[in-house]
Motif scaffolding. Sequence first.
Motif, PDB file in Angstrom:
ATOM      1  N   UNK A 155       0.844  -1.190   0.000  1.00 55.42           N
ATOM      2  CA  UNK A 155       0.000   0.000   0.000  1.00 55.42           C
ATOM      3  C   UNK A 155       0.877   1.237   0.000  1.00 55.42           C
ATOM      4  N   UNK A 156       0.404   2.283  -0.650  1.00 58.92           N
ATOM      5  CA  UNK A 156       1.111   3.561  -0.645  1.00 58.92           C
ATOM      6  C   UNK A 156       0.591   4.447   0.474  1.00 58.92           C
ATOM      7  N   UNK A 157       1.301   5.518   0.776  1.00 64.79           N
ATOM      8  CA  UNK A 157       0.920   6.420   1.861  1.00 64.79           C
ATOM      9  C   UNK A 157      -0.468   7.004   1.613  1.00 64.79           C
ATOM     10  N   UNK A 158      -1.374   6.913   2.580  1.00 60.76           N
ATOM     11  CA  UNK A 158      -2.732   7.425   2.367  1.00 60.76           C
ATOM     12  C   UNK A 158      -2.773   8.954   2.363  1.00 60.76           C
ATOM     13  N   UNK A 159      -3.809   9.470   1.722  1.00 60.80           N
ATOM     14  CA  UNK A 159      -4.032  10.920   1.661  1.00 60.80           C
ATOM     15  C   UNK A 159      -5.460  11.195   2.107  1.00 60.80           C
ATOM     16  N   UNK A 160      -5.766  12.385   2.653  1.00 58.56           N
ATOM     17  CA  UNK A 160      -7.121  12.704   3.103  1.00 58.56           C
ATOM     18  C   UNK A 160      -8.132  12.664   1.949  1.00 58.56           C
ATOM     19  N   UNK A 168     -25.961  13.258   5.429  1.00 57.31           N
ATOM     20  CA  UNK A 168     -25.661  14.581   4.912  1.00 57.31           C
ATOM     21  C   UNK A 168     -24.387  15.192   5.447  1.00 57.31           C
ATOM     22  N   UNK A 169     -23.726  14.534   6.404  1.00 51.50           N
ATOM     23  CA  UNK A 169     -22.494  15.052   6.970  1.00 51.50           C
ATOM     24  C   UNK A 169     -21.304  14.689   6.090  1.00 51.50           C
ATOM     25  N   UNK A 170     -20.278  15.522   6.131  1.00 54.69           N
ATOM     26  CA  UNK A 170     -19.063  15.287   5.364  1.00 54.69           C
ATOM     27  C   UNK A 170     -18.033  14.627   6.286  1.00 54.69           C
ATOM     28  N   UNK A 171     -17.499  13.478   5.864  1.00 55.23           N
ATOM     29  CA  UNK A 171     -16.523  12.730   6.638  1.00 55.23           C
ATOM     30  C   UNK A 171     -15.195  12.699   5.886  1.00 55.23           C
ATOM     31  N   UNK A 172     -14.109  12.706   6.648  1.00 56.69           N
ATOM     32  CA  UNK A 172     -12.768  12.672   6.064  1.00 56.69           C
ATOM     33  C   UNK A 172     -12.096  11.348   6.391  1.00 56.69           C
ATOM     34  N   UNK A 173     -11.671  10.632   5.373  1.00 60.32           N
ATOM     35  CA  UNK A 173     -10.982   9.359   5.515  1.00 60.32           C
ATOM     36  C   UNK A 173      -9.542   9.510   5.028  1.00 60.32           C
ATOM     37  N   UNK A 174      -8.658   8.708   5.593  1.00 56.91           N
ATOM     38  CA  UNK A 174      -7.325   8.546   5.012  1.00 56.91           C
ATOM     39  C   UNK A 174      -7.438   7.468   3.944  1.00 56.91           C
ATOM     40  N   UNK A 317     -18.035   1.029   8.791  1.00 50.03           N
ATOM     41  CA  UNK A 317     -18.699   1.455   7.562  1.00 50.03           C
ATOM     42  C   UNK A 317     -18.251   0.551   6.416  1.00 50.03           C
ATOM     43  N   UNK A 318     -19.063   0.466   5.359  1.00 53.85           N
ATOM     44  CA  UNK A 318     -18.756  -0.415   4.241  1.00 53.85           C
ATOM     45  C   UNK A 318     -18.215   0.329   3.033  1.00 53.85           C
ATOM     46  N   UNK A 319     -18.087  -0.423   1.937  1.00 57.05           N
ATOM     47  CA  UNK A 319     -17.656   0.130   0.642  1.00 57.05           C
ATOM     48  C   UNK A 319     -16.207   0.583   0.606  1.00 57.05           C
ATOM     49  N   UNK A 320     -15.401   0.187   1.573  1.00 53.30           N
ATOM     50  CA  UNK A 320     -13.952   0.416   1.525  1.00 53.30           C
ATOM     51  C   UNK A 320     -13.576   1.867   1.263  1.00 53.30           C
ATOM     52  N   UNK A 321     -14.003   2.805   2.123  1.00 57.79           N
ATOM     53  CA  UNK A 321     -13.655   4.208   1.882  1.00 57.79           C
ATOM     54  C   UNK A 321     -12.160   4.511   1.959  1.00 57.79           C
ATOM     55  N   UNK A 322     -11.365   3.679   2.667  1.00 59.33           N
ATOM     56  CA  UNK A 322      -9.921   3.964   2.702  1.00 59.33           C
ATOM     57  C   UNK A 322      -9.172   3.293   1.557  1.00 59.33           C
ATOM     58  N   UNK A 323      -9.892   2.527   0.706  1.00 61.70           N
ATOM     59  CA  UNK A 323      -9.363   2.005  -0.555  1.00 61.70           C
ATOM     60  C   UNK A 323      -8.148   1.090  -0.375  1.00 61.70           C
ATOM     61  N   UNK A 324      -8.174   0.263   0.663  1.00 60.86           N
ATOM     62  CA  UNK A 324      -7.075  -0.692   0.848  1.00 60.86           C
ATOM     63  C   UNK A 324      -7.435  -2.076   0.314  1.00 60.86           C
TER      64      UNK A 324
END
Length: 363
Positions: A155-160, A168-174, A317-324
């Motif tokens: 894996x490469x270094x994650x970004x925000x 309706x809320x905005x969430x920030x993932x690495x 949470x589902x759908x792999x928001x951190x994309x690993x």
Amino acid sequence: MSKGPEHRPLLLSNGLDTSSCPSDKNNIAPRLGFSYALDEKTVIRGGYGIFYARTPAIVLGTAHSQNGINVTGINFTSAAAIAAAGLVYPKILAAPPAGTSANPNLYLFDKNYEQPFVHQARAGIEREVAKNLSISATYLYYRGENLTRTRDINLSTPVPFTATGPDGKVYTFDRFPSARPISRPAGTGLSYNRISIFESTATSEYNGLAIQATRRFSRGFQFIAAYTFSKANDSRPDQTTVVVGADDSKIVQNQLNPQLDYGRSDVDLRHRFVFSPVYETGRFTRSENKVARVLLSDYVFSGIIQAQSGSPYSAVVGNDPNNDGNRSNDRLPGTVRNQFTTPSVFQVDARITARFTLPRLST
């Protein structure tokens, strides 16, 4: 194990060697204990020891077979591709068919892998407070070191990354970039998806206070009542993450920084109470009626009453928001591992046993 001319140089250039086998030969496990009677009714006890665990056979077998050579994963995207490959038993493919993706998931040992072990220590005092009744209090400490974990290093270094949730809320993932750092461009040779390392980097810690009252059997009655107050933390060790997909929920959220998962253990139970009584009625002697004596004699009433705190869990949470590539290890931003607790558990098991003596038959 890995001797393929095509991809072995790529792994070796990244410090990975699937042919290596870890060796750990300094597993010294000292143990000591003591017991001292302060008087005829009071005794103090204590002890300490180091206990090593075994590396599970399934981990050894996975590192041997899932090295990208013995087993290689190939994805077919259509029935036409399957037919073009001629996949009819006993067809054996000498190489991945043209037009298919071959991205094997590798499993191998870290070169510094060592056997897991735990420090165990306890100290306690026990006193007879009445005839046939004693009370004890014991402090317990366990510290796990070199605990096994499986970690994807490809894996490469994650970004925000920001995303809007259903509320309706905005969430920030690495979020990890899609490109795998150890791979080849498409169509230029065998590439890799996950490269999972079996390493001995996880830790755990347990502190507990156990208070127990024990009544020895007397006048038909005995019981054990025990209460434990404890706290267990760890960095999410595991020894059975060996199948991509099936074991994904056991993996830490950020596999490049697993220490972020340090917190409440999955087995953390703060409070636990157990009461186990046994009562024997013995022979019924309040009636001269023989039938009544048989029917009302020799009953044993027993049971186990348990009450404990709920189990910890995370807001997943589902759908792999951190994309690993793992859809089962992502938590809601702003929460930590095992932040929440299920309701408390209460359980009662009761048992009644009757013993009947049959008369002897004369011969």
